[in-house]
Design an enzyme around this catalytic site. Structure first.
Site, PDB file in Angstrom:
ATOM      1  N   GLU A   1      -1.878 -54.163  50.466  1.00 54.32           N
ATOM      2  CA  GLU A   1      -2.796 -54.227  51.604  1.00 54.32           C
ATOM      3  C   GLU A   1      -3.694 -52.988  51.586  1.00 54.32           C
ATOM      4  OE1 GLU A   1      -1.059 -53.694  55.549  1.00 54.32           O
ATOM      5  OE2 GLU A   1      -2.236 -55.403  56.248  1.00 54.32           O
TER       6      GLU A   1
ATOM      7  N   CYS B   1      -5.245 -57.377  59.747  1.00 49.95           N
ATOM      8  CA  CYS B   1      -4.080 -57.855  58.992  1.00 49.95           C
ATOM      9  C   CYS B   1      -4.292 -59.250  58.404  1.00 49.95           C
ATOM     10  CB  CYS B   1      -2.842 -57.810  59.866  1.00 49.95           C
ATOM     11  SG  CYS B   1      -3.153 -58.464  61.492  1.00 49.95           S
TER      12      CYS B   1
ATOM     13  N   GLU C   1       5.286 -57.810  63.758  1.00 53.68           N
ATOM     14  CA  GLU C   1       4.021 -58.326  63.215  1.00 53.68           C
ATOM     15  C   GLU C   1       3.523 -57.261  62.255  1.00 53.68           C
ATOM     16  OE1 GLU C   1       2.895 -61.217  63.749  1.00 53.68           O
ATOM     17  OE2 GLU C   1       3.988 -61.838  65.533  1.00 53.68           O
TER      18      GLU C   1
ATOM     19  N   LYS D   1       4.339 -47.728  73.479  1.00 55.48           N
ATOM     20  CA  LYS D   1       3.858 -46.521  72.808  1.00 55.48           C
ATOM     21  C   LYS D   1       2.686 -46.928  71.914  1.00 55.48           C
ATOM     22  CE  LYS D   1       4.477 -44.694  68.951  1.00 55.48           C
ATOM     23  NZ  LYS D   1       3.076 -44.296  68.674  1.00 55.48           N
TER      24      LYS D   1
HETATM   25  P1  NAD Z   1       1.822 -47.925  61.410  1.00 52.92           P
HETATM   26  O1  NAD Z   1       3.030 -48.678  61.033  1.00 52.92           O
HETATM   27  O2  NAD Z   1       1.524 -46.655  60.737  1.00 52.92           O
HETATM   28  O3  NAD Z   1       1.854 -47.597  62.960  1.00 52.92           O
HETATM   29  C1  NAD Z   1       2.069 -48.620  63.909  1.00 52.92           C
HETATM   30  C2  NAD Z   1       2.816 -48.039  65.077  1.00 52.92           C
HETATM   31  O4  NAD Z   1       4.149 -47.746  64.654  1.00 52.92           O
HETATM   32  C3  NAD Z   1       2.242 -46.725  65.592  1.00 52.92           C
HETATM   33  O5  NAD Z   1       2.298 -46.723  67.002  1.00 52.92           O
HETATM   34  C4  NAD Z   1       3.171 -45.691  65.003  1.00 52.92           C
HETATM   35  O6  NAD Z   1       3.225 -44.514  65.748  1.00 52.92           O
HETATM   36  C5  NAD Z   1       4.486 -46.427  65.036  1.00 52.92           C
HETATM   37  N1  NAD Z   1       5.503 -45.943  64.107  1.00 52.92           N
HETATM   38  C6  NAD Z   1       5.341 -45.404  62.885  1.00 52.92           C
HETATM   39  N2  NAD Z   1       6.534 -45.069  62.349  1.00 52.92           N
HETATM   40  C7  NAD Z   1       7.481 -45.412  63.258  1.00 52.92           C
HETATM   41  C8  NAD Z   1       8.904 -45.300  63.296  1.00 52.92           C
HETATM   42  N3  NAD Z   1       9.592 -44.751  62.310  1.00 52.92           N
HETATM   43  N4  NAD Z   1       9.540 -45.760  64.391  1.00 52.92           N
HETATM   44  C9  NAD Z   1       8.867 -46.299  65.417  1.00 52.92           C
HETATM   45  N5  NAD Z   1       7.512 -46.408  65.445  1.00 52.92           N
HETATM   46  C10 NAD Z   1       6.838 -45.973  64.373  1.00 52.92           C
HETATM   47  O7  NAD Z   1       0.635 -48.968  61.306  1.00 52.92           O
HETATM   48  P2  NAD Z   1      -0.910 -48.680  61.575  1.00 52.92           P
HETATM   49  O8  NAD Z   1      -1.394 -47.932  60.384  1.00 52.92           O
HETATM   50  O9  NAD Z   1      -1.100 -48.141  62.945  1.00 52.92           O
HETATM   51  O10 NAD Z   1      -1.494 -50.168  61.594  1.00 52.92           O
HETATM   52  C11 NAD Z   1      -1.849 -50.820  60.448  1.00 52.92           C
HETATM   53  C12 NAD Z   1      -0.776 -51.816  60.065  1.00 52.92           C
HETATM   54  O11 NAD Z   1      -0.544 -52.729  61.130  1.00 52.92           O
HETATM   55  C13 NAD Z   1      -1.199 -52.651  58.894  1.00 52.92           C
HETATM   56  O12 NAD Z   1      -0.150 -52.792  57.973  1.00 52.92           O
HETATM   57  C14 NAD Z   1      -1.543 -53.994  59.529  1.00 52.92           C
HETATM   58  O13 NAD Z   1      -1.466 -55.085  58.673  1.00 52.92           O
HETATM   59  C15 NAD Z   1      -0.579 -54.060  60.638  1.00 52.92           C
HETATM   60  N6  NAD Z   1      -1.054 -54.999  61.677  1.00 52.92           N
HETATM   61  C16 NAD Z   1      -0.463 -56.228  61.758  1.00 52.92           C
HETATM   62  C17 NAD Z   1      -0.884 -57.155  62.702  1.00 52.92           C
HETATM   63  C18 NAD Z   1      -0.233 -58.517  62.801  1.00 52.92           C
HETATM   64  O14 NAD Z   1      -0.517 -59.242  63.746  1.00 52.92           O
HETATM   65  N7  NAD Z   1       0.629 -58.898  61.880  1.00 52.92           N
HETATM   66  C19 NAD Z   1      -1.914 -56.827  63.567  1.00 52.92           C
HETATM   67  C20 NAD Z   1      -2.503 -55.566  63.466  1.00 52.92           C
HETATM   68  C21 NAD Z   1      -2.045 -54.656  62.515  1.00 52.92           C
END
Ligand code: NAD
Length: 504
Positions: A406, A308, A274, A200
């Site tokens: 962050e 990130c 991650e 997803k």
């Molecule tokens: P987000 O958590 O808002 O969304 C990420 C994904 O999770 C989306 O597909 C979203 O629809 C889904 N999601 C949200 N709530 C959920 C739930 N309750 N159950 C299941 N899925 C759910 O994050 P974002 O804003 O899309 O991305 C930014 C974040 O991702 C930042 O915190 C960043 O640091 C992190 N990130 C980490 C890495 C890494 O390698 N550690 C890499 C890229 C991004």
């Protein structure tokens, strides 16, 4: 020291009037879920607008996936899993190479789609696609060379054989900052280890994941890769709780990680997370300050700081702080901001969405209200598009919000320290543990400090350099599990011990 805020000098270069649009209707993937090898409409009528954050135009619509859509996709992945798991490594490897070839042939299209959906400069989108291809090639090779304990008699007259098996069906949830690349970091090792999957993508950035499915549809058996678009709270949550999903792998924010881990606990499925980061950059007085400033121009502002591992929190020795800030501000003021179509030299694009623009500028406004000094940048730039001026905040006190949380935008904070113990203590004093860097010409200090920094990746005299051979993942609030490298193959497989009594 440079002090005056220079919001007025940060301008967005726009595409010239005659520039053709980034993408046309013909470039878009089908607007449906990809299930069992076919694109299907959603079970509900609700659709999600896909927006170009440089222009704020709606460029596509995708279905808001429901529990029923996830259930259909999981059923397809379950049906496909035994055939895929039984393929010998050579055959799986050849299919992963074929995927890499297919993506390579469409690098330009994938880069344009990614830039249209995220506002990324082309240099960033192309780098994402190149690394996506390399991830598939690495996993195609690595899956043929996995090793484990030698078979042998470890108990008298009993031959032990260790088998490495796939887990089954993996649920994957990806973020918006590197839509295609984060999908590849999951899909390649998951397939390499012999699993099938349902992914997803972020509701904001589904286009390249759907295009990936369209491009490789004829290469993979139906059901091996399935894509369901939609919101996290509906489609994502169902994937995390589904009883037939054996592991859930999420790249995203800490709250999403918590939600997924909580629902995974009900079925005791494995979890791979991650999450966020807040990477400290520890600069000692003997460091090559010009090299550090020029590295931070990239590592702090790559992908417009929506990264990130971004080098976003400088801790510099007080004796060289003024000199370093001057160098850093010089670098940051020369960053070229603009729409992806405004030139190959664009380095900084918009924030991915209006909500994220407001989040990032909110951090900057609160820092200013708290008396933090703006050395350059300092806020949003007039639209259209969600552009934020590349910003350096200085004189940031210990524990300040901007230095602990962050921000995930083009904002670098600078704090000072007086001795090594203090630097290490403060660098570690954040809830995250993803990445860090240490800058010194003293090799003993570099090794010693790196060992004491509580982060999954620590660079010495560098920051944000990655390779498919080395693991990526965090400690503490940044989650657990590793992307890339043979460690990812371990994460997506299980060991089975088979013991034969051969006493006669
Ligand atoms: P987000 O958590 O808002 O969304 C990420 C994904 O999770 C989306 O597909 C979203 O629809 C889904 N999601 C949200 N709530 C959920 C739930 N309750 N159950 C299941 N899925 C759910 O994050 P974002 O804003 O899309 O991305 C930014 C974040 O991702 C930042 O915190 C960043 O640091 C992190 N990130 C980490 C890495 C890494 O390698 N550690 C890499 C890229 C991004």
């Amino acid at each position: 020291m440079t002090t005056g805020a220079d919001l007025t000098t940060a301008t967005v270069r726009r595409a010239a009037d005659a520039t053709p649009p980034l993408i046309t209707e013909a470039d878009l993937p089908p607007a449906g879920h990809f299930v069992d090898g076919k694109f299907l409409g959603g079970s509900a009528e609700r659709v999600i607008d896909v927006i170009d954050p440089s222009t704020e135009d709606v460029i596509a619509h995708t279905p808001a996936g429901t529990s029923e859509d996830i259930d259909r996709a999981v059923a397809a992945a379950v049906a496909a899993k035994s055939h895929w798991a039984r393929l010998v490594p050579k055959d799986r490897s050849e299919l992963l190479h074929a995927i890499a070839d297919r993506l390579a042939a469409d690098t330009e299209l994938l880069s344009r789609l990614e830039s249209a959906n995220t506002g990324k400069p082309f240099a960033v989108s192309r780098d994402d696609v190149d690394m996506t291809i390399d991830t598939f090639r690495f996993m195609a090779g690595a899956l043929r060379a996995t090793t484990s304990m030698a078979a042998g008699d470890y108990a008298e007259n009993h031959l032990s054989v260790i088998l490495r098996e796939p887990l089954g069906v993996i649920g994957v949830i990806t973020p918006w900052n590197y839509p295609l690349l984060m999908a590849a970091w999951k899909i390649a090792p998951i397939l390499a280890a012999g699993n099938t999957l349902v992914i997803k993508p972020s509701e904001q950035t589904p286009l390249t994941t759907l295009k990936f499915a369209e491009l490789v549809a004829d290469l993979l058996p139906p059901g091996v890769v399935n894509v369901v678009t939609g919101y996290g709270a509906a489609a994502g949550a169902r994937l995390a709780e589904h009883p037939d999903v054996d592991m859930i792998a999420l790249t995203g924010s800490v709250p999403s990680g918590r939600a997924v881990a909580r629902s995974a606990a009900e079925t005791l499925k494995r979890v791979h997370l991650e999450l966020g980061g807040k990477a400290p950059v520890v600069i000692f007085p003997d460091a090559d300050l010009a090299a550090a400033a020029s590295a931070l121009r990239v590592a702090g502002f790559w992908n417009s700081g929506q990264e990130c591992g971004a080098a976003c929190r400088v801790l510099v020795h007080v004796s060289v702080a003024e000199q370093f800030v001057e160098l850093l501000v010089g670098e940051v003021r020369s960053l070229v901001i603009g729409e992806p179509t405004a030139g190959e030299d664009i380095e900084v694009g918009p924030m991915v969405s209006k909500a994220h623009f407001e989040r990032v500028t909110g951090y900057v406004e609160r820092a200013k209200a708290d008396g933090v000094r703006v050395a350059t940048g300092g806020g949003g730039i007039d639209g259209p598009g969600y552009f934020v001026a590349p910003t350096v905040l200085v004189d940031v006190p210990e524990g300040a919000e901007a230095a602990r949380e962050e921000i995930f935008g083009p904002v670098v904070t600078v704090e000072t320290f007086t001795d090594e113990e203090e630097a290490v203590r403060r660098a570690n004093d954040v809830p995250f543990g993803l990445a860090a860097s240490v800058w010194t010409e003293n090799a003993r200090r570099s090794h010693d400090v790196a060992a004491r920094l509580d982060f999954g990746t620590v660079w010495g005299n560098s920051h944000l350099v990655l390779a498919a051979e080395v693991p990526w993942g965090g400690f503490k609030g940044s989650g657990y599990g590793r992307d890339l490298s043979v460690y990812a193959l371990d994460d997506y497989s299980r060991t089975k011990h088979v013991m034969h009594n051969h006493a006669r």
